[in-house]
Motif scaffolding. Sequence first.
Motif, mmCIF file in Angstrom:
data_model
loop_
_atom_site.group_PDB
_atom_site.id
_atom_site.type_symbol
_atom_site.label_atom_id
_atom_site.label_comp_id
_atom_site.label_asym_id
_atom_site.label_seq_id
_atom_site.Cartn_x
_atom_site.Cartn_y
_atom_site.Cartn_z
ATOM 1 N N HIS A 140 -7.567 -9.241 -2.341
ATOM 2 C CA HIS A 140 -6.586 -10.316 -2.501
ATOM 3 C C HIS A 140 -5.419 -9.952 -3.415
ATOM 4 C CE1 HIS A 140 -9.846 -12.630 -0.716
ATOM 5 N NE2 HIS A 140 -8.923 -13.501 -0.372
ATOM 6 N N LYS A 141 -5.616 -9.029 -4.346
ATOM 7 C CA LYS A 141 -4.560 -8.697 -5.305
ATOM 8 C C LYS A 141 -4.217 -7.222 -5.379
ATOM 9 C CE LYS A 141 -3.699 -12.808 -6.737
ATOM 10 N NZ LYS A 141 -2.388 -13.418 -6.524
ATOM 11 N N GLY A 142 -4.939 -6.372 -4.677
ATOM 12 C CA GLY A 142 -4.662 -4.942 -4.714
ATOM 13 C C GLY A 142 -5.082 -4.329 -6.033
ATOM 14 N N GLU A 143 -4.757 -3.051 -6.188
ATOM 15 C CA GLU A 143 -5.160 -2.323 -7.397
ATOM 16 C C GLU A 143 -4.112 -2.371 -8.500
ATOM 17 O OE1 GLU A 143 -6.764 1.568 -6.772
ATOM 18 O OE2 GLU A 143 -7.743 0.963 -4.907
ATOM 19 N N GLU A 144 -2.897 -2.804 -8.180
ATOM 20 C CA GLU A 144 -1.829 -2.864 -9.178
ATOM 21 C C GLU A 144 -2.158 -3.907 -10.238
ATOM 22 O OE1 GLU A 144 2.952 -3.810 -9.548
ATOM 23 O OE2 GLU A 144 1.948 -3.986 -7.628
ATOM 24 N N VAL A 145 -1.980 -3.536 -11.503
ATOM 25 C CA VAL A 145 -2.242 -4.454 -12.608
ATOM 26 C C VAL A 145 -0.994 -5.281 -12.856
ATOM 27 C CG1 VAL A 145 -2.800 -4.611 -15.064
ATOM 28 C CG2 VAL A 145 -3.888 -2.876 -13.634
ATOM 29 N N MET A 164 -17.527 -9.220 -5.760
ATOM 30 C CA MET A 164 -16.448 -9.716 -6.624
ATOM 31 C C MET A 164 -15.315 -8.697 -6.736
ATOM 32 S SD MET A 164 -17.528 -12.649 -7.194
ATOM 33 C CE MET A 164 -16.889 -13.513 -8.570
ATOM 34 N N THR A 165 -15.652 -7.419 -6.924
ATOM 35 C CA THR A 165 -14.595 -6.411 -7.037
ATOM 36 C C THR A 165 -13.849 -6.260 -5.713
ATOM 37 O OG1 THR A 165 -16.197 -4.633 -6.656
ATOM 38 C CG2 THR A 165 -15.665 -5.137 -8.942
ATOM 39 N N SER A 166 -14.555 -6.313 -4.601
ATOM 40 C CA SER A 166 -13.893 -6.243 -3.289
ATOM 41 C C SER A 166 -12.964 -7.424 -3.087
ATOM 42 C CB SER A 166 -14.924 -6.209 -2.161
ATOM 43 O OG SER A 166 -15.646 -5.015 -2.205
ATOM 44 N N TYR A 167 -13.399 -8.597 -3.481
ATOM 45 C CA TYR A 167 -12.567 -9.803 -3.348
ATOM 46 C C TYR A 167 -11.257 -9.643 -4.117
ATOM 47 C CZ TYR A 167 -11.071 -14.655 -3.469
ATOM 48 O OH TYR A 167 -10.336 -15.801 -3.345
#
Length: 127
Positions: free
Chosen positions: A84-89, A77-80
Motif C-alpha cells: 500500500h505504501k511501497g518501500e520509500e520512507v 503486516m509487512t506485505s500490507y
Amino acid sequence: MRENEMLEKDEIFSKVLRAGRRTYFFDVRATKADDYYITITESKKFTEEDGSFHFKKHKIYLYKEDFVAFKEILDEMTSYVLDHKGEEVISERHQKDFKKEYANPSPTTEETENQRTSFTDIDFDDI
C-alpha cells in the motif's frame, strides 16, 4: 556457576540491526529446562539538552509455540504496508521538506512564476 558462564549459557545466538537511533537485538536464549525462545529488544537513544543521553528499551519474549502464528502475522503486516505504501520512507524525520511538500503539493502557475522572478540572477563567471 559464575555470572559469565550463566550469560554464555543463556545467550545462544544473537543478531543486531542498527536503524538510526534505534537498535534491535534478536537473541536466542535458553530456559532453565534448556529449551529455546527468542527475545527481540528495541533500544532507542534519547539525547538530553545538556548532551547526555539515555536509552529506553522494550523487550518481546517469543516462545516456540507462537513462532508460526507470529511469523504469519508479521509477514502479512509487512506485505500490507509495502503493497500500500511501497518501500520509500515518508516522514518528517526522513524528509526535511515533508511539511512544505505535503501542505501544498503543487504550486499554482502564478506561484511558480513568482518563485522564478524572486531569485537574484547570479553569473557564475563572476565568482
